[in-house]
Structures are given as C-alpha cells and as structure tokens.
Write a protein that holds these residues in place. Structure first.
Motif, PDB file in Angstrom:
ATOM      1  N   PRO A   1       3.957 -17.021  -2.555  1.00 39.36           N
ATOM      2  CA  PRO A   1       3.097 -16.672  -1.413  1.00 39.36           C
ATOM      3  C   PRO A   1       3.278 -15.258  -0.879  1.00 39.36           C
ATOM      4  O   PRO A   1       3.275 -15.035   0.333  1.00 39.36           O
ATOM      5  N   SER A   2       3.441 -14.278  -1.752  1.00 37.24           N
ATOM      6  CA  SER A   2       3.674 -12.910  -1.295  1.00 37.24           C
ATOM      7  C   SER A   2       2.384 -12.092  -1.348  1.00 37.24           C
ATOM      8  O   SER A   2       1.431 -12.431  -2.061  1.00 37.24           O
ATOM      9  N   MET A   3       2.370 -10.998  -0.605  1.00 39.33           N
ATOM     10  CA  MET A   3       1.215 -10.107  -0.609  1.00 39.33           C
ATOM     11  C   MET A   3       1.001  -9.491  -1.983  1.00 39.33           C
ATOM     12  O   MET A   3      -0.141  -9.310  -2.430  1.00 39.33           O
ATOM     13  N   PHE A   4       2.082  -9.158  -2.678  1.00 38.24           N
ATOM     14  CA  PHE A   4       1.962  -8.585  -4.017  1.00 38.24           C
ATOM     15  C   PHE A   4       1.202  -9.539  -4.939  1.00 38.24           C
ATOM     16  O   PHE A   4       0.289  -9.129  -5.670  1.00 38.24           O
ATOM     17  N   VAL A   5       1.570 -10.821  -4.905  1.00 38.25           N
ATOM     18  CA  VAL A   5       0.908 -11.811  -5.766  1.00 38.25           C
ATOM     19  C   VAL A   5      -0.542 -12.027  -5.321  1.00 38.25           C
ATOM     20  O   VAL A   5      -1.441 -12.178  -6.161  1.00 38.25           O
ATOM     21  N   PHE A   6      -0.788 -12.047  -4.012  1.00 40.70           N
ATOM     22  CA  PHE A   6      -2.150 -12.148  -3.503  1.00 40.70           C
ATOM     23  C   PHE A   6      -3.033 -11.068  -4.135  1.00 40.70           C
ATOM     24  O   PHE A   6      -4.155 -11.331  -4.598  1.00 40.70           O
TER      25      PHE A   6
ATOM     26  N   LEU B   1      -3.494 -11.513  -8.058  1.00 42.79           N
ATOM     27  CA  LEU B   1      -4.462 -12.564  -8.377  1.00 42.79           C
ATOM     28  C   LEU B   1      -5.901 -12.072  -8.226  1.00 42.79           C
ATOM     29  O   LEU B   1      -6.805 -12.564  -8.896  1.00 42.79           O
ATOM     30  N   LEU B   2      -6.089 -11.095  -7.368  1.00 43.70           N
ATOM     31  CA  LEU B   2      -7.416 -10.507  -7.189  1.00 43.70           C
ATOM     32  C   LEU B   2      -7.716  -9.425  -8.225  1.00 43.70           C
ATOM     33  O   LEU B   2      -8.791  -8.830  -8.203  1.00 43.70           O
ATOM     34  N   GLY B   3      -6.736  -9.154  -9.103  1.00 46.17           N
ATOM     35  CA  GLY B   3      -6.937  -8.162 -10.141  1.00 46.17           C
ATOM     36  C   GLY B   3      -6.528  -6.758  -9.757  1.00 46.17           C
ATOM     37  O   GLY B   3      -6.839  -5.800 -10.479  1.00 46.17           O
ATOM     38  N   THR B   4      -5.824  -6.599  -8.644  1.00 43.39           N
ATOM     39  CA  THR B   4      -5.383  -5.277  -8.211  1.00 43.39           C
ATOM     40  C   THR B   4      -4.344  -4.722  -9.183  1.00 43.39           C
ATOM     41  O   THR B   4      -3.428  -5.441  -9.576  1.00 43.39           O
ATOM     42  N   PRO B   5      -4.441  -3.473  -9.602  1.00 43.43           N
ATOM     43  CA  PRO B   5      -3.428  -2.891 -10.493  1.00 43.43           C
ATOM     44  C   PRO B   5      -2.042  -2.950  -9.863  1.00 43.43           C
ATOM     45  O   PRO B   5      -1.888  -2.944  -8.629  1.00 43.43           O
ATOM     46  N   VAL B   6      -1.022  -2.961 -10.715  1.00 42.33           N
ATOM     47  CA  VAL B   6       0.351  -3.131 -10.253  1.00 42.33           C
ATOM     48  C   VAL B   6       0.744  -2.078  -9.226  1.00 42.33           C
ATOM     49  O   VAL B   6       1.330  -2.393  -8.178  1.00 42.33           O
ATOM     50  N   THR B   7       0.427  -0.821  -9.507  1.00 44.03           N
ATOM     51  CA  THR B   7       0.826   0.261  -8.597  1.00 44.03           C
ATOM     52  C   THR B   7       0.225   0.078  -7.214  1.00 44.03           C
ATOM     53  O   THR B   7       0.907   0.211  -6.195  1.00 44.03           O
ATOM     54  N   TRP B   8      -1.074  -0.232  -7.173  1.00 45.54           N
ATOM     55  CA  TRP B   8      -1.728  -0.434  -5.885  1.00 45.54           C
ATOM     56  C   TRP B   8      -1.213  -1.687  -5.192  1.00 45.54           C
ATOM     57  O   TRP B   8      -1.096  -1.726  -3.957  1.00 45.54           O
TER      58      TRP B   8
ATOM     59  N   TYR C   1       1.801  -2.900  -5.374  1.00 41.79           N
ATOM     60  CA  TYR C   1       3.085  -2.537  -4.769  1.00 41.79           C
ATOM     61  C   TYR C   1       2.881  -1.691  -3.511  1.00 41.79           C
ATOM     62  O   TYR C   1       3.557  -1.875  -2.501  1.00 41.79           O
ATOM     63  N   ALA C   2       1.943  -0.751  -3.573  1.00 39.88           N
ATOM     64  CA  ALA C   2       1.721   0.150  -2.439  1.00 39.88           C
ATOM     65  C   ALA C   2       1.243  -0.618  -1.205  1.00 39.88           C
ATOM     66  O   ALA C   2       1.747  -0.413  -0.092  1.00 39.88           O
ATOM     67  N   ILE C   3       0.281  -1.511  -1.407  1.00 41.13           N
ATOM     68  CA  ILE C   3      -0.243  -2.277  -0.272  1.00 41.13           C
ATOM     69  C   ILE C   3       0.806  -3.265   0.235  1.00 41.13           C
ATOM     70  O   ILE C   3       0.969  -3.451   1.447  1.00 41.13           O
ATOM     71  N   HIS C   4       1.531  -3.878  -0.705  1.00 37.39           N
ATOM     72  CA  HIS C   4       2.609  -4.776  -0.289  1.00 37.39           C
ATOM     73  C   HIS C   4       3.634  -4.016   0.544  1.00 37.39           C
ATOM     74  O   HIS C   4       4.143  -4.546   1.553  1.00 37.39           O
ATOM     75  N   PHE C   5       3.941  -2.795   0.145  1.00 31.84           N
ATOM     76  CA  PHE C   5       4.911  -1.989   0.894  1.00 31.84           C
ATOM     77  C   PHE C   5       4.436  -1.733   2.320  1.00 31.84           C
ATOM     78  O   PHE C   5       5.219  -1.818   3.273  1.00 31.84           O
ATOM     79  N   VAL C   6       3.158  -1.441   2.476  1.00 29.48           N
ATOM     80  CA  VAL C   6       2.609  -1.206   3.814  1.00 29.48           C
ATOM     81  C   VAL C   6       2.747  -2.460   4.674  1.00 29.48           C
ATOM     82  O   VAL C   6       3.159  -2.399   5.842  1.00 29.48           O
ATOM     83  N   VAL C   7       2.406  -3.608   4.097  1.00 29.22           N
ATOM     84  CA  VAL C   7       2.529  -4.874   4.830  1.00 29.22           C
ATOM     85  C   VAL C   7       3.982  -5.154   5.169  1.00 29.22           C
ATOM     86  O   VAL C   7       4.309  -5.604   6.284  1.00 29.22           O
ATOM     87  N   ALA C   8       4.881  -4.900   4.223  1.00 25.02           N
ATOM     88  CA  ALA C   8       6.303  -5.117   4.461  1.00 25.02           C
ATOM     89  C   ALA C   8       6.815  -4.244   5.599  1.00 25.02           C
ATOM     90  O   ALA C   8       7.593  -4.696   6.451  1.00 25.02           O
ATOM     91  N   VAL C   9       6.385  -2.983   5.626  1.00 27.20           N
ATOM     92  CA  VAL C   9       6.798  -2.078   6.702  1.00 27.20           C
ATOM     93  C   VAL C   9       6.301  -2.592   8.049  1.00 27.20           C
ATOM     94  O   VAL C   9       7.035  -2.566   9.055  1.00 27.20           O
ATOM     95  N   MET C  10       5.086  -3.089   8.087  1.00 23.24           N
ATOM     96  CA  MET C  10       4.550  -3.640   9.331  1.00 23.24           C
ATOM     97  C   MET C  10       5.361  -4.856   9.779  1.00 23.24           C
ATOM     98  O   MET C  10       5.626  -5.030  10.978  1.00 23.24           O
ATOM     99  N   ALA C  11       5.765  -5.677   8.823  1.00 20.71           N
ATOM    100  CA  ALA C  11       6.584  -6.845   9.159  1.00 20.71           C
ATOM    101  C   ALA C  11       7.947  -6.425   9.685  1.00 20.71           C
ATOM    102  O   ALA C  11       8.476  -7.008  10.643  1.00 20.71           O
TER     103      ALA C  11
END
Length: 405
Positions: free
Chosen positions: A256-261, A264-271, A273-283
């Motif tokens: 149930p992580s943002m990276f996997v979310f 699953l939508l087909g987002t490239p690995v680099t992007w 990770y980048a978006i997951h990092f932003v969410v993680a920083v907000m958390a």
C-alpha cells in the motif's frame, strides 16, 4: 463541530464487527475444508509467509544460516514442510530478526506457526488494551481486517505493531524503556524510520540514544551468533528487494505505498520515486509538526504510525495490523472532542481497507493504500491543528470506549 446524528451509531457499531467476524470465521473454516495437503485453491501454503521463518530457522539450526539468503537453498528447507512447495519466497531480514526466529524450527511447522502467531498476538492485545478498553473496542479489534490478514499470512505484523505501540505509550514517562522498544523495532528498519523524527521534535535525546544503542547491540548479537556471512548476505539482498519492488517482482497488489500506487498506473520508476519522495517528505513534516506543537499523546501516536506507511515504499498488507492503534487513538479523540465531518467514514475505511486492498487492486489496477492512509494522516493533522495546547490525552492508562449516539 458536528453534533448531528450519524449513521454509525451504537447499534451499527455493535452489529457490524460481529457480522465481519462471522464472515472471517466462515472464510477460515472454508479454507481449512478445501485445503489439500496444506495448500489452498490458489496453491498458497498454510501460514503462507511463515514458511520462510521456519525454513530460515532450520538452516540456522543446522549450521547454514547464510543459506537462507539463497533462494534455492531456502526453498529446499521449506520443502521439508511441504514437499510440493514451489513458491520463490525470499529472505530479506537482518540478523536481528533472524536471531528472533532462530528457535522456531525446534518445533514442527504447525506448532511453530501457532506458537509464534499466538505469542505475538498476545503482545499486540496487551498494547491495544493499554490504549483502549471495553467490549465494543475488543469486538472492533477482533473483526479488524488487518488482524486477520496478518494471521492468515503468518507474518510479524503483531510483533512490530506491539513494539511500536509500546514505544509510543512509554516515550514520555519511561524514556529508557521506550528507547529499548524503538531499538528492537530495527528488526524491520524501514518501519522505525519516523521515530527519530518524533524524538528530535520533542528533544527526547535519552530515548534516541538508547534506541540507537539497542539497535546496534541487537544487530551485533545477531551477527555474532549467526556469523558475519549472514550480515553480508542481508546487505547484498537489499539490492534484490529494490529491483523486485521496481519491476513488479514483488506483489504490488499487497503493497500500500505511494510508489506502488504510481507503478500500477504505469508511472516510470524515476518519476514514481520522485513523487513518492515528495509524499514522504510531507508525511515527515506532518509528524514533526504534530510532535513538536501538539501535546495530545493520542494524535502523536496516530500520526507516527500512519505516516510510516507513506514514508517507506516497501510495506505490505500484513504490516497494516498497525492501524488498529491509530484507529483506536483517533476514535477516543473524536469521542472526547466531537467529530469533524467525514472522520468516522475515514476510520471505517481504514478498518476495512487491509482486506479490500487486494481485490480492488486486482479489479481496477489501483492501489488504494495511499488514499486511505493519506486521509487518515490528514484527519490526524487537522485534529492536532485545533488542539496544539490541549492536553486531553490519556495519562498512560487505557480509556474506556463508548460510542456516542
């Protein structure tokens, strides 16, 4: 504050957990009756993930602890339990956790499973009862889907949740004991990442130092007991864990992580990770602000345990056994200070989502974890914003749960 009558009244809160609990029992009995040679219809073995614990223990007890990190050798040990077993389960755990499961293979597989699961469940219940008491609360816990997911998987969610919960309950009054608990949580380091943030926010230096020393000591004892080859193999396997996470070699529907979310939508690995990092920083910022400015212990605990799942990309459905504690803390806070709009719906969604996550991911290819967890964290943060100087949390004793009409 909303004071109107709500659909989730006492009668429904009394009835719904019993219905879900009956459903879990029926499902469990059905699995037992249709199982063939310890396999269900999908070919999953009894206890599922626990077979890796038993297999690793067997290898260590026979003098080959490092072989647990070799897939083919671990599989041979697992086939001592189920000769037809063919699943490629991988051992990613550090020497500290390995040391903890070391004695399991002294028992036959089924006995070892129940010994491990019931003993960790006992610790989980003890911590839960320190947070909240009452028949209604226990019915809600008994029917909590995260509890059943962990039990069916044969995993360590009860153990890690109990350790984290115990640390949060003791951090203010017993800082040394809290540090010991946090250090022990290093058996799964990615689940302990937010504790330093919280401790720094409140200046709990004794707890932080104790936690670091405990984690290092426990890792050193595990390495000394099992051999340096185990530590080297553990570090080497971390690269495989990252690779399998990125390419779908791990079961994304269970994560149930943002990276996997995003993947699953087909987002490239680099992007991703980048978006997951932003969410993680907000958390991380949310946890820092709640711990820094809010003195409500319930909201502090709920923020940390919820945000943990938004920080690490590597989390599983069985880890969601943790959510029983944030749900309990937030329910108590809602009953004390009245509910805000939509909050009870968020708690119900969090209560159900460990068991609904996989079927939804299979049906629509969307991982709902970040949506539910983000809502739960937002609910916690919003409550903390209006109670920054409020000291209404419990004083270390469990509160009685009673549903407001």
């Amino acid at each position: 504050m909303k004071t109107d009558a709500h659909w989730l009244n006492r009668e429904r809160l009394t009835m719904y957990p019993r219905i879900f609990l009956a459903g879990f029992f029926v499902f469990g009995l059905g699995c037992v009756f249709i199982a063939k040679k310890m396999f269900d219809l999908n070919g999953i073995p009894f206890g599922a993930d626990f077979i890796t614990f038993w297999g690793a223990s067997h290898l260590a007890l026979t003098g080959h602890a490092q072989d647990a990190y070799n897939n083919s050798l671990l599989l041979k040990a697992e086939q001592l339990v189920i000769p037809a077993f063919r699943f490629n389960y991988i051992w990613y755990y550090p020497p500290s956790f390995y040391l903890l499961v070391l004695p399991l293979a002294l028992l036959p597989y089924v006995a070892a499973y129940w010994t491990f699961m019931l003993s960790t469940l006992w610790g989980y219940l003890l911590v839960f009862r320190r947070i909240i008491r009452g028949k209604m609360a226990m019915w809600c816990l008994a029917a909590f889907s995260g509890l059943w997911v962990n039990l069916i998987c044969g995993q360590n969610g009860f153990l890690t949740a109990a350790i984290a919960g115990a640390a949060l309950l003791t951090v203010e009054r017993r800082p040394f004991l809290a540090g010991l608990f946090i250090g022990l949580l290093a058996i799964k380091p990615h689940l302990a990442m937010l504790f330093p943030v919280a401790l720094l926010a409140i200046g709990a230096w004794r707890t932080l130092i104790t936690a670091a020393l405990t984690a290092i000591t426990f890792m050193a004892i595990g390495t000394a007991t099992l051999g340096t080859a185990v530590l080297k193999a553990f570090l080497a396997n971390l690269g495989y864990a990252r690779l399998f996470l990125e390419n779908g070699g791990l079961p994304w529907k269970k994560m149930p992580s943002m990276f996997v979310f995003l993947r699953l939508l087909g987002t490239p690995v680099t992007w991703a990770y980048a978006i997951h990092f932003v969410v993680a920083v907000m958390a991380v910022i949310a946890v820092w602000r709640v711990w820094r400015h809010c003195r409500n212990r319930n909201l502090r605990g709920a923020a940390l345990m919820t945000a943990t799942f938004l920080v690490s990309p590597y989390v599983y459905d069985y880890d969601l056994a943790w959510l029983a504690f944030p749900i309990a803390w937030l329910a108590l806070d809602g009953l004390r200070s009245a509910w805000l709009q939509g909050e009870r719906e968020v708690l119900v969604a969090a209560w159900l989502f460990p068991v609904l996550m996989i079927p939804i991911a299979e049906a629509v290819k969307v991982q709902i974890g970040p949506l539910v967890l983000g809502s739960l964290l937002w609910m916690t943060y919003r409550r903390s914003a209006v109670s920054m100087t409020d000291v209404t949390a419990t004083d270390g004793h469990a509160a009685q749960f009673d549903m407001a009409p």
